[in-house]
Enzyme design. Structure first.
Site, PDB file in Angstrom:
ATOM      1  CB  CYS A  40     -27.828  70.673  38.607  1.00  0.00           C
ATOM      2  SG  CYS A  40     -28.131  70.511  36.845  1.00  0.00           S
ATOM      3  NE  ARG A  42     -23.641  77.193  41.933  1.00  0.00           N
ATOM      4  CZ  ARG A  42     -22.870  76.155  42.142  1.00  0.00           C
ATOM      5  NH1 ARG A  42     -22.642  75.314  41.158  1.00  0.00           N
ATOM      6  NH2 ARG A  42     -22.314  75.940  43.284  1.00  0.00           N
ATOM      7  CD1 TRP A  66     -28.675  76.900  34.657  1.00  0.00           C
ATOM      8  CD2 TRP A  66     -27.550  75.685  33.170  1.00  0.00           C
ATOM      9  NE1 TRP A  66     -28.265  77.735  33.662  1.00  0.00           N
ATOM     10  CE2 TRP A  66     -27.580  77.025  32.739  1.00  0.00           C
ATOM     11  CE3 TRP A  66     -26.897  74.746  32.390  1.00  0.00           C
ATOM     12  CZ2 TRP A  66     -26.968  77.439  31.554  1.00  0.00           C
ATOM     13  CZ3 TRP A  66     -26.294  75.155  31.218  1.00  0.00           C
ATOM     14  CH2 TRP A  66     -26.340  76.490  30.813  1.00  0.00           C
ATOM     15  CG  ASN A  97     -25.563  68.093  40.056  1.00  0.00           C
ATOM     16  OD1 ASN A  97     -26.760  68.270  39.925  1.00  0.00           O
ATOM     17  ND2 ASN A  97     -24.850  68.631  41.021  1.00  0.00           N
ATOM     18  N   GLY A  98     -24.789  66.161  36.024  1.00  0.00           N
ATOM     19  CA  GLY A  98     -23.921  65.516  35.043  1.00  0.00           C
ATOM     20  C   GLY A  98     -24.720  64.969  33.882  1.00  0.00           C
ATOM     21  CD  GLU A 126     -14.697  87.506  22.946  1.00  0.00           C
ATOM     22  OE1 GLU A 126     -15.432  88.201  22.230  1.00  0.00           O
ATOM     23  OE2 GLU A 126     -15.039  87.140  24.095  1.00  0.00           O
ATOM     24  CE  LYS A 148     -15.243  89.113  27.036  1.00  0.00           C
ATOM     25  NZ  LYS A 148     -15.983  88.336  26.100  1.00  0.00           N
ATOM     26  CD  GLU A 153     -17.445  92.327  27.823  1.00  0.00           C
ATOM     27  OE1 GLU A 153     -18.655  92.519  27.887  1.00  0.00           O
ATOM     28  OE2 GLU A 153     -16.946  91.279  27.382  1.00  0.00           O
ATOM     29  CG  HIS A 155      -5.331  99.450   4.451  1.00  0.00           C
ATOM     30  ND1 HIS A 155      -4.942  99.831   3.184  1.00  0.00           N
ATOM     31  CD2 HIS A 155      -5.052  98.133   4.555  1.00  0.00           C
ATOM     32  CE1 HIS A 155      -4.479  98.767   2.539  1.00  0.00           C
ATOM     33  NE2 HIS A 155      -4.528  97.730   3.363  1.00  0.00           N
ATOM     34  CE  LYS A 214     -23.546  85.673  31.088  1.00  0.00           C
ATOM     35  NZ  LYS A 214     -22.291  85.863  30.327  1.00  0.00           N
TER      36      LYS A 214
HETATM   37  C1  F6R Z   1     -19.411  90.027  25.840  1.00  0.00           C
HETATM   38  C2  F6R Z   1     -20.750  89.507  25.939  1.00  0.00           C
HETATM   39  C3  F6R Z   1     -21.762  89.959  24.965  1.00  0.00           C
HETATM   40  C4  F6R Z   1     -22.636  88.793  24.514  1.00  0.00           C
HETATM   41  C5  F6R Z   1     -23.804  89.301  23.653  1.00  0.00           C
HETATM   42  C6  F6R Z   1     -24.633  88.157  23.136  1.00  0.00           C
HETATM   43  O1  F6R Z   1     -18.571  89.494  26.815  1.00  0.00           O
HETATM   44  O2  F6R Z   1     -21.041  88.700  26.790  1.00  0.00           O
HETATM   45  O3  F6R Z   1     -21.172  90.587  23.872  1.00  0.00           O
HETATM   46  O4  F6R Z   1     -21.849  87.894  23.793  1.00  0.00           O
HETATM   47  O5  F6R Z   1     -24.608  90.157  24.398  1.00  0.00           O
HETATM   48  O6  F6R Z   1     -25.179  87.426  24.169  1.00  0.00           O
HETATM   49  P1  F6R Z   1     -25.719  85.978  23.942  1.00  0.00           P
HETATM   50  O7  F6R Z   1     -24.559  85.095  23.567  1.00  0.00           O
HETATM   51  O8  F6R Z   1     -26.332  85.568  25.246  1.00  0.00           O
HETATM   52  O9  F6R Z   1     -26.718  86.041  22.823  1.00  0.00           O
END
Ligand code: F6R
Length: 610
Positions: A2, A27, A74, A100-101, A483, A487, A490, A506, A605
């Site tokens: 926070c 944030r 947060w 915070n914490g 994963e 990464k 994207e 295969h 996000k």
């Molecule tokens: C990849 C990424 C997305 C999320 C997905 C689910 O880096 O961030 O694939 O993992 O959109 O999002 P959440 O976890 O917020 O449900």
């Protein structure tokens, strides 16, 4: 996690503190508040939502006091409501505190203080602290003495700032595990959790270390320890610009968040490991042991990175808890006719807690009578509110669009849930202890992997021109391959595929030639010998092999063009370590290719539409 801002000087504190809070708002905080000392009283204003909501709550008649503290929250303990927002005050409204914490022994302290007549208004661990200080301050002495005495009784992490009507121009601030600094002005001083909050007024700061308390008045600041012994501290001149400071000195939030993983994983585990019992304490499941024992099947659901974490959870749950487990894309689950009943536990994984498909899948599961749990990062998010119970990740705000620290915290949380289910079933105390110990040691190992960042950056330089990359893994590290590929694609827009290594023959093996980098996730786990043969197959076709291996490995190293070593841990926890080089690799490749790492094209996000 926070944000804290405080001011003492000749000017009205409110406006200055609001400016500071705005600096921290990027944030994505969920509530805010401030308190000033005015005419012998504490004036307190708080609001759920962003800083704008606090400004609205302040109205046009703002308090004019010149010493105050402010906070953006947060949420970790308790929902993001006005009542739970900071500052918190004591019974007599003579003290205000921001924090915070996490105070780990809050519930024991709360019980003891309630017995002494203290009345609590919120659900937060923070409020416990202000009552504890009130208790000790009542016995004479200074505010600093009372804060020091209180902190000697506290377990957990904190960055705090406190004001009191009895010492109207003093702020007492203290740090243990949560950053805090004193900003030194001319006839005025500041306290803040982040230099960006004070930079408009001063570039001279004193960074507090753990166990230090700052006693701040307009013309003076003193640093003492928890025994009230004075300490000499150097003043630092801050050179960074504001944008760099907001990212903690890192070029991008994604890199900052990758680097935060020792701390974020530690926070996921904090207070939850019971080493002696080889078990865990999960306060938010809201299911009794009897109810958990009724569960005969688990369905894990989520999207993207969270779905990948779910796959690791499936392997853990079946190996250690011997519970049949399936992982479903939330978007598929919600429109199928899934077979779930009251003996099915449906676990939704979501960083944001707002992903539309995951929410809908959980609602559908609930409608059919299943028990639902959420493994969620954002406290008070829709998923967190709607599920029967859950485990908060406590990974801190994740700003970079590519999920990194949430993923490793999701794996840690899945290990906790697996231990909980396993210890009720087939897992012995000795096996439980082994996992608990390995979990406790994990944050230090994460740190060791991160120390390899410069090596990975150099490797990225050699791979930045590739237009396709294949990621392969087996067992617990097959989802890590998925994963790693996600990464890369994207954030760098390079085409990448993840596969279980044995599936390669295969079909995908046809892609391999000397131009095709193949990233193997090949630590020395139960399937190590198997993946070694897959590495041979790729080398035999001229592929370029990059391998994530266990420290000291020579077999894969002999075949690979480049290896990145990770420390040894239990098989089920290797993904927490093996994914980090892949996060860094994707990051450094994207930087080389000049993409917008924190805000890649076409991505948001939080995906709140289906
Ligand atoms: C990849 C990424 C997305 C999320 C997905 C689910 O880096 O961030 O694939 O993992 O959109 O999002 P959440 O976890 O917020 O449900």
């Amino acid at each position: 996690m926070c944000g804290i801002v405080g001011y003492t000087g000749p000017r009205p504190a409110v406006g200055l503190m609001l400016d500071g809070l705005r600096r921290l708002e990027y944030r994505g905080y969920d509530s805010a508040g401030l308190a000033v000392v005015e005419d012998g009283r504490i004036e307190l204003r708080r609001a759920a939502g962003r800083i704008a909501a606090l400004e609205q709550a302040l109205g046009s008649e703002r308090p004019t006091g010149t010493t105050g503290i402010a906070h953006t929250r947060w949420a970790t303990h308790g929902a993001p409501t006005e009542i739970n927002a900071h500052p918190h005050t004591d019974c007599g409204d003579t003290l205000a505190l921001v924090h915070n914490g996490i105070i780990e022994n809050a519930s024991a302290l709360r019980t003891a203080l309630a017995q002494r007549g203290h009345v609590f208004r919120s659900e937060t661990d923070t409020e416990v602290l202000v009552h504890l200080i009130e208790d000790l301050y009542a016995r004479d002495g200074t505010l600093a003495d009372a804060v020091a005495a209180a902190l000697r009784q506290v377990e957990g992490t904190y960055g705090i700032a406190v004001i009191a009507t009895r010492e109207p121009d003093t702020i007492v601030a203290a740090r243990h595990g949560s950053p805090l600094l004193v900003g030194i002005g001319n006839g005025e001083n500041f306290v803040a959790s982040d230099a960006s909050a004070v930079l408009a007024h001063t570039r001279s700061v004193v960074y507090l270390d753990d166990g230090e308390i700052a006693v701040i008045t307009p013309r003076d600041h003193r640093i003492i320890d928890l025994r009230s012994v004075e300490k000499a501290k150097a003043i630092t001149h801050v050179e960074w610009d504001l944008a760099t400071i907001e990212r903690g000195g890192y070029a991008h939030f994604m890199l900052k968040e990758i680097m935060e993983q020792p701390e974020s994983v530690r926070n996921t585990l904090r207070g939850r490991l019971l080493e002696e019992d080889g078990a865990v304490h999960l306060g938010g499941l809201n299911l009794s042991d009897e109810e958990l024992l009724q569960i005969d099947r688990i369905v894990i659901t989520g999207c993207g990175t969270s779905w990948h974490a779910g796959l690791i959870g499936e392997y853990m749950m079946e190996e250690l808890a011997r519970l049949p487990t399936e992982v479903e894309y939330a978007s598929e689950f919600r429109y199928r006719n899934p077979i779930v009943d009251e003996r099915t536990l449906v676990v939704g994984i979501s960083q944001s807690g707002e992903t539309a498909d995951t929410l809908a899948a959980l609602r559908e599961a609930k409608r059919r009578g299943a028990r639902t749990l959420g493994l969620v990062n954002v406290v008070g998010s829709t998923i967190a509110r709607e599920v029967d119970g859950g485990i908060y990740l406590h990974a801190g705000p994740e700003i970079g669009v590519a999920s990194t620290k949430a993923f490793t915290s999701q794996i840690a949380a899945l290990a906790l849930l697996t231990l909980q289910m396993g210890r009720l079933r087939s897992l012995s105390i000795l096996q439980g202890r082994q996992v608990v110990r390995a979990l406790a040691g994990l944050p230090d190992l994460v740190e060791r992997v991160l120390a390899r960042a410069p090596e990975i950056e150099r490797l990225a330089g050699r791979l930045a021109d590739a237009s396709n990359v294949l990621y392969l893994g087996r067992g617990y590290n097959f989802p890590v391959a998925l994963e790693g590929a996600l990464k890369l694609k994207e954030i760098s827009y390079v085409h990448a595929e993840g596969y279980p290594a044995a599936e390669m023959k295969h079909g995908p093996i046809a892609l391999i030639d000397e131009l095709m980098p193949v990233v193997f996730v090949a630590p020395q786990d139960a399937v190590y010998q198997k993946i070694l043969s897959n590495v041979e197959e790729v080398k035999a076709r001229g592929g370029r092999v990059i391998a994530i291996v266990t420290e000291g490995d020579t077999n894969v190293a002999r075949l690979a063009d480049h290896v990145i070593e990770i420390p040894e841990t239990l098989d089920l926890l290797t993904p927490v370590l093996s994914v980090i080089p892949l996060q860094l690799l994707a990051y450094y490749i994207a930087v080389r290719r000049g993409t917008d790492v924190d805000q890649p094209r076409n991505l948001a996000k939080s995906v709140t539409v289906e």
